[in-house]
Design an enzyme around this catalytic site. Structure first.
Site, mmCIF file in Angstrom:
data_model
loop_
_atom_site.group_PDB
_atom_site.id
_atom_site.type_symbol
_atom_site.label_atom_id
_atom_site.label_comp_id
_atom_site.label_asym_id
_atom_site.label_seq_id
_atom_site.Cartn_x
_atom_site.Cartn_y
_atom_site.Cartn_z
ATOM 1 N N ASP A 130 79.169 43.584 18.243
ATOM 2 C CA ASP A 130 78.004 42.761 18.632
ATOM 3 C C ASP A 130 76.801 43.676 18.841
ATOM 4 O O ASP A 130 76.555 44.106 19.956
ATOM 5 C CB ASP A 130 78.333 41.970 19.903
ATOM 6 N N GLU A 164 67.854 40.768 20.960
ATOM 7 C CA GLU A 164 68.484 39.442 20.951
ATOM 8 C C GLU A 164 69.104 39.150 22.317
ATOM 9 O O GLU A 164 68.971 38.054 22.864
ATOM 10 C CB GLU A 164 69.560 39.372 19.852
ATOM 11 N N GLU A 165 69.800 40.153 22.850
ATOM 12 C CA GLU A 165 70.581 39.928 24.079
ATOM 13 C C GLU A 165 69.696 39.591 25.278
ATOM 14 O O GLU A 165 70.119 38.906 26.200
ATOM 15 C CB GLU A 165 71.438 41.175 24.391
HETATM 16 ZN ZN LIG Z 1 75.146 39.270 19.354
#
Ligand SMILES: [Zn+2]
Length: 300
Positions: A130, A164-165
């Site tokens: 991720d 994004e996080e």
């Molecule tokens: Zn992600």
């Protein structure tokens, strides 16, 4: 649901995200949630946690599944007193960038197909699944097409989204910069569900897209990635494009194991199986090629 950890995650993650607001509004001194993950390895999972401007900010943390069970047992026997030592810090914002590379189309360079993953990760692990894997398979799409001597009509745009996080700030900046040209975005793909075996394609947009994708599914059938799944969302970073009516896509991946490691210290490169990574690159490449080289753009 077998093989579909994403649905379980979506159902559980709301407690981590909105828990601090709901807890503080009810008078809590702090909020602890059971880690939003699939395995009992006594690993805490981090992730986005929200506060509201009009609600007091209270300390919030995730505890491991084992410790959540222990707390539940203890609490059933009487009042429990806890001392929390929380080390995370929120640092001031700093300037950062999306990483973007265009491979210009031969006939319609102004028409763009986005292949993407996100560049940032939580700091407990290395972020291999991720979303290192998503970035890599997006780069592979252009690399493989070049290697095969295929140069599509439309531009293939690689994007590694920043932040994004933290709430998709990189995607928001991109949408600001490209306010006027949503119409020339022909399609957008994001891979952000790890590196495990792909079983097909999520698509978001007009119903006709399902029909349009049939030949793509046929090409992907030999690797077991032939299913076509209509979904309201396909990726956090391409959600703005989806909203503007851009057909958007994501590989459907076997997520039985993804949420065991996601947002933990165990998100490391050894979790990536090279064969599965190649299969994901194949999904990304075949779909990007179809979008970038079809006679007519995908229905929107
Ligand atoms: Zn992600």
């Amino acid at each position: 649901m077998q093989g579909n950890g994403l649905d379980a995650y979506v159902g559980g993650v709301v407690y981590r995200g909105a828990g601090p607001i709901a807890g503080a509004a009810a008078g809590a001194a702090a909020v602890l949630v059971r880690s939003v993950g699939g395995a009992d390895y006594r690993l805490p999972h981090t992730g986005l946690t929200q506060y509201a401007p009009d609600v007091q900010k209270v300390p919030a943390a995730a505890v491991t599944a084992e410790d959540a069970n222990l707390l539940k047992d203890l609490a059933s026997q009487g009042p429990v007193k806890m001392r929390l030592v929380l080390t995370p810090q929120t640092l001031p914002d700093a300037l950062s960038y999306n990483v973007i590379a265009d491979w210009k189309g031969t006939e319609h360079p102004e028409q763009v197909v986005v292949v993407s993953g996100h560049l940032d990760s939580w700091d407990l692990g290395t972020g291999a699944i991720d979303d290192g894997a998503g970035v890599v398979v997006s780069m592979q799409a252009i690399h493989l097409l070049k290697g095969l001597g295929i140069h599509p009509k439309r531009t293939v745009r690689f994007i590694a989204w920043m932040s994004e996080e933290e709430g998709s700030e990189g995607a928001a900046a991109y949408m600001m910069d490209h306010k006027a040209d949503a119409a020339t975005h022909i399609g957008a793909i994001e891979s952000d569900l790890g590196a495990d075996h792909p079983t097909g394609i999520y698509y978001s947009g007009k119903g006709e897209l399902g029909q349009w994708l049939r030949p793509v599914a046929q090409v992907l059938d030999p690797i077991g990635a032939e299913s076509l799944v209509s979904a309201p969302d396909t990726g956090e970073d391409i959600a703005g494009l989806t909203e503007k009516g851009v057909p958007s896509f994501a590989p459907v991946q076997d997520s039985r194991f993804y949420f065991n490691y996601h947002h933990t210290a165990a998100d490391t490169f050894d979790k990536v199986d090279p064969m599965h990574l190649n299969e994901n690159a194949a999904v990304m490449t075949v779909l990007a090629y179809a979008l970038a080289d079809s006679a007519e753009p995908a229905p929107r």
